[in-house]
Structures are given as C-alpha cells and as structure tokens.
Design a protein around this motif. Structure first.
Motif, PDB file in Angstrom:
ATOM      1  N   ALA A 187      43.797 -10.662  23.845  1.00  0.00           N
ATOM      2  CA  ALA A 187      43.510 -10.979  25.243  1.00  0.00           C
ATOM      3  C   ALA A 187      42.007 -11.160  25.459  1.00  0.00           C
ATOM      4  CB  ALA A 187      44.053  -9.886  26.156  1.00  0.00           C
ATOM      5  N   VAL A 188      41.216 -10.280  24.866  1.00  0.00           N
ATOM      6  CA  VAL A 188      39.756 -10.383  25.007  1.00  0.00           C
ATOM      7  C   VAL A 188      39.240 -11.640  24.308  1.00  0.00           C
ATOM      8  CG1 VAL A 188      37.552  -9.303  24.405  1.00  0.00           C
ATOM      9  CG2 VAL A 188      39.427  -7.902  25.285  1.00  0.00           C
ATOM     10  N   ASN A 189      39.720 -11.894  23.100  1.00  0.00           N
ATOM     11  CA  ASN A 189      39.245 -13.048  22.336  1.00  0.00           C
ATOM     12  C   ASN A 189      39.617 -14.373  22.997  1.00  0.00           C
ATOM     13  OD1 ASN A 189      38.137 -11.366  20.402  1.00  0.00           O
ATOM     14  ND2 ASN A 189      39.897 -11.491  19.023  1.00  0.00           N
ATOM     15  N   GLU A 190      40.742 -14.396  23.716  1.00  0.00           N
ATOM     16  CA  GLU A 190      41.187 -15.639  24.354  1.00  0.00           C
ATOM     17  C   GLU A 190      40.755 -15.741  25.812  1.00  0.00           C
ATOM     18  OE1 GLU A 190      45.285 -16.555  23.698  1.00  0.00           O
ATOM     19  OE2 GLU A 190      45.165 -16.227  21.539  1.00  0.00           O
ATOM     20  N   ARG A 191      39.832 -14.866  26.237  1.00  0.00           N
ATOM     21  CA  ARG A 191      39.252 -14.887  27.576  1.00  0.00           C
ATOM     22  C   ARG A 191      40.295 -14.656  28.672  1.00  0.00           C
ATOM     23  NH1 ARG A 191      37.961 -19.328  29.309  1.00  0.00           N
ATOM     24  NH2 ARG A 191      39.278 -20.571  27.968  1.00  0.00           N
ATOM     25  N   ALA A 192      41.323 -13.883  28.370  1.00  0.00           N
ATOM     26  CA  ALA A 192      42.346 -13.599  29.374  1.00  0.00           C
ATOM     27  C   ALA A 192      41.780 -12.641  30.421  1.00  0.00           C
ATOM     28  CB  ALA A 192      43.581 -12.996  28.718  1.00  0.00           C
TER      29      ALA A 192
END
Length: 556
Positions: A187-192
């Motif tokens: 989630a963090v890596n995909e800018r969620a």
C-alpha cells in the motif's frame, strides 16, 4: 538482419516506435551480442517492453493483457506451481468458459502449452504479456499465496473461525503477521491513501484507494478474515473481543525505512468487521500552494486573502477533497517567527515545525469549541480549526475573526457560495458571517494524467462543447489516457486540485445579510471574476493536466 528481425523492424518503423538511427544502433549491438532484435531494443531502452509486446500482439493476432490493469484470480494462479511459472514465464490469470486463461511471454511455444494442459488438467487460452510484468506478478502472487496458505492451514479448514481464543493465538503467528506486513508495504509503495479489508459471504476482499479510486488487490478465503482483522486491531490497540460497535485507533511504524502513520477504523457488518486503514506518510513534505494545481488567477485571489491580518478563510468540499492539504500549504506561507500560529485538529495529520498543534480528545472533553476558546486566551495571531462541525465552533471561529485574528477552517458544502448560508443555518447571525468571511475556496481532487504515457488527440465537436468552446473553430488538442508501468496501467498518476475561489466583496456581504439564495450569490461571484469548479476543470483539461472524463467524474 534475419527475416524475422527485418519484419519486426518494418513494423516498428510503421508504428513510429523507432527511427532508422535507432535500428542501426540496435543492429550493431545485436551483431556483438547475438541477442534477438526485440530483446536488444528493450534492453537498450529504445522501445519499452510494453510497447513492444502490444505491437507484436496486434500484428500476430494474439490477445494482449496488461497485468498491471487486471486483478489476477488467486484460484487460477494456484493451479500452476511457482517453479513452473518462473521457468516458462507464464501465470494463470483467470477462467473463461471451461478454459484457463494464461498470460505468457511466448504464447507461440507449443511445448509449453502442452505442459500447461498436462499440469493443470484444463484447456488453455493464452494471452501475450510483457515478461517483466509476468515475473513481477509471479513474485507478488507467491508472496500472498504463501501467507494465506500458511494462515488457512493454521485455522479450521473450510469454516469461518469464531473462537476468540483460537484467533488470539493465530494473530501472533508468522503467517498473519507476514500477510498484514506485505499488504501495508505494498500500500505504501503504490501510494495508496487507504487500505480496505472487507469480509464477504465467501471471501475477504482487499482493496487500495490510489489517487482517489479504489482498486481490488486480492481476495482470500473467508477462513482467514477473523485472524487478519484481529491482527490489525491488536496493532491499533483496539479491543478484539468487541465486534458489535465501531472502533478507531492508530499505528506508528516504519515501512522500508520510512515513518508511516496508520489510522485504523472498524465497522461491524453482517459478514464481520470491515477495516479501513488510512495511510499517512509522515516523511512526505507539506506541499507548497503552487504545487496544488491552482491556476494563476485563483492563486492570486487566495494569496491576497492570506495576506490580510484578520478575517475567516473557508476551504470547503466533501470528505477526501484535500481541504487539510490546502490549509497546511497555506500555513506554510503564513508561518513566520513573528507570528503565533495555533491549530486544533482531529486528528493532527502532519506535524509542522514552528506551529502549536492541538489534538482533539473527546474522552477528555477537549472538543473543537472548547479547544478554540482556550486557544484564543493564548495570544494567537493565526488560528486553524480543523473543521466547523457545530454551532458553537462556528460562532467562536467567527467571533475570533472579528476580534483581529486570521482564522482558517473547513466546512462540508458543495460549492463556495452555499457556505455562507450554511454558516447562517448553523446559528451564526447573518451580519456576523458577512463581516467575518473574507475568502471561500471550494475544491475537489482530480487525477492527473500520467506525464509519460498521455496521448494527444484533436477534440471532437462534442468535446469542444463540453469544454465550453464553439463546436467548430481552430483545432484544439486534448490528452487521453494510455497506461504504462509508471501509472500501473491507469493512465493517471497523482492528483491536482479543481477549485473555485470566492472573494467576499461588499456586494456579496450585503447579499449575505439579506439571506439571498446561494445561486444568486454564485452568479454575482462569477460576474466578479470567480472561476467555477467546472470552468477550472475545463481549463486544466485544455492545459493537458487531466481528462474531461475525470472532471465530469468529480464535478457535478
């Protein structure tokens, strides 16, 4: 060049993906390495792998699939062992009638297709996909499958576990911890901005909200739902035995070396507790006003209001429209050593140096209204109130503006003009509202076009009319979505503000005192230079920042 290479080179030239100079350079490299032309072009970054695969698919009659744009069915992926998937560069992605749909880097390999039929026991329907995308999908699915399988093995097979003692034991075991950590990291890596865990009748659905739009990430067997939800509740220091009422909490942790704050909210549903995790990257710097997407005209009006020593500045819009981000950017402009700035927020989302920030505490009785009264006794120059929710807060904020303070706050209204009557409806006298209000900003968030893959096209007559232009005239270029690896195939990356800035003039003050309807106030504001939300969005379409479809999605 070999015959196949010459054919591919001709196709690439026809589609404008390469120049003759590119082909000469690739041929030289190919002569030294002996690699196929397609691989040389990709490895030398002359043609992206996605463009190459799409071109080959079009001219070979094979169906192309962009793995970044689809949700892979875990049941299909589980039919093929990871070792074989990696060896053949294939991954099953779903079912079509009685066939297994498989994404392959080389769909023409008959031997691989035969092996797939033998291993899975099903007829196979191949699709062409980029090799790098397949490898990434195999790695991603293997990580989830391992965690989910291990977790399901620990719990009662084929049934939903409701025994609290068993769930308490499961949530501390490695599989559930690994699954939750994997989801949060992704989630963090995909800018969620949000992570949704949603129990259903037969499964647990996981979705990410990226750039304001929800995307389904995975589904797991319902048997793991209790342990997964309970693990998140324990992380947020919530009561795992209480499932009948909503709860909320927070978690502070580090993901890939970055400090991240998670806001956790649970909601009882008929199939179990739904969990929504708001992801706040504490190391993200607060944006500048110029970064938010204000057009020059609107930015000048807003900046003029910020330069005044007192008055009320309202930022309005629905939940999730970026109101707090705009206020924080405004504080960045106002924050100077000679000013005492105090905020009261629920919650404090980002910590700002040089500013006193107060957190609302309902259990202790510290609400917006009570905190605001205390703040006014602390000699502030500028006050930020997170949200005007009740008549008492509204009255106190207006009175603070009238006694020489600059007050910034938010309100839930659909446009700028309706905010005036909204305050009056909350019990603030109309003459006080007209005297205290100085500027109202209404805003929405729209997705920005991906700068790498956006596609120009000439606007049709219908599009021209929707943009407020004559149906015929000088050609107008607008941009559409394409999709690439950078934007995960969506065509959009990041968001920008669509806004309207209403400067409260003497005429509008008189209309406020007379309780004139919002549509009349809006008409006068437009005559005095306000660009409406729709007009602001139309201009940003013409500037190539977003699409007409996106503006119509977020602006009524």
């Amino acid at each position: 060049m070999a015959a196949d290479s010459e054919h591919i080179a001709t196709l690439l030239l026809e589609e404008g993906l390469v120049t003759r100079r590119d082909l000469e350079r690739a041929s030289a490299v190919q002569g030294e390495s002996g690699l196929p032309l397609t691989r040389v072009l990709v490895e030398e970054h002359i043609v992206s792998e996605g463009d190459m695969v799409r071109m080959l698919a079009r001219h070979s009659g094979l169906a192309y699939v962009n793995l970044a744009e689809i949700t892979i069915d875990p049941a299909a992926a589980a039919l093929l062992p990871e070792s074989l998937a990696r060896r053949y560069a294939v991954i099953p992605i779903g079912f079509e009638d009685d066939r297994l749909v498989v994404a392959m880097a080389d769909p023409g390999n008959v031997l691989v297709l035969d092996d797939l039929r033998a291993v899975t026991g099903m007829r196979v329907s191949p699709r062409l996909a980029a090799r790098a995308d397949i490898v990434d999908a195999i790695r991603r699915m293997a990580r989830y499958d391992e965690s989910v399988t291990d977790l399901a093995d620990m719990l009662a097979e084929g049934e939903v576990v409701e025994d609290l003692s068993k769930i308490e034991a499961a949530v501390e075991e490695a599989p559930v911890v690994k699954l939750i950590n994997t989801l949060i990291t992704r989630a963090v890596n995909e800018r969620a901005s949000d992570l949704h865990l949603e129990p259903g009748e037969k499964d647990l659905r996981v979705r990410f909200r990226i750039d304001g739009v929800l995307h389904e990430v995975m589904t797991t067997p319902r048997t793991v739902a209790g342990a997964v939800v309970s693990r998140v509740k324990i992380m947020a220091d919530l009561d795992i035995a209480e499932r009948r009422i909503p709860q909320d909490g927070r978690v502070g942790l580090r993901v890939a070396g970055r400090a991240v704050d998670l806001r956790v909210a649970t909601l009882p549903s008929i199939y179990g507790e739904k969990v929504v995790i708001r992801v706040l990257d504490k190391e993200d710097s607060v944006l500048q006003l110029s970064d938010l997407g204000f057009l020059a005209h609107s930015l000048d009006r807003f900046s003029a209001a910020l330069s005044k020593p007192y008055g009320t500045i309202l930022v309005t819009g629905p939940t999730g429209s970026g109101k707090t981000t705009t206020l924080y950017a405004a504080l960045g402009v106002l924050n100077r050593p000679d000013r005492n700035i105090i905020t009261v927020e629920d919650p404090v989302e980002y910590r700002l140096a040089g500013i006193t920030q107060v957190q609302v505490n309902r259990k202790a009785g510290l609400l917006f209204a009570t905190a605001l009264k205390s703040i006014l006794r602390s000699d502030p120059d500028i006050v930020l109130v997170g949200e005007v929710r009740d008549p008492e807060t509204a009255k106190t904020a207006v009175e603070a503006a009238l006694t020489g303070h600059l007050v910034l706050t938010t309100l839930h209204t659909n446009d700028a003009a309706s905010s005036i009557n909204r305050l009056v409806d909350m019990g603030v006298e109309a003459y006080l509202v007209s005297s205290a209000l100085d500027c109202i900003v209404a805003q929405r968030l729209a997705r920005k076009l991906c700068g790498r893959c956006r596609q120009p096209r000439e606007a049709s007559s219908e599009v021209r009319m929707q943009l407020g232009l004559p149906p015929e005239g000088e050609p107008v270029t607008v941009y559409g979505t394409s999709g690439c690896k950078v934007c995960a195939g969506t065509g959009y990356r990041g968001r920008l503000c669509i806004n309207e800035v209403l400067a409260v003039s003497e005429e509008i003050q008189r209309m406020a005192v007379e309780r004139r309807p919002s549509d009349e106030i809006k008409k006068v504001a437009v005559e005095q230079g306000m660009r409406t939300l729709r007009r602001d969005g139309q201009e940003k379409v013409l500037l190539g920042q977003t699409t007409l479809e996106e503006i119509l999605r977020v602006v009524v």
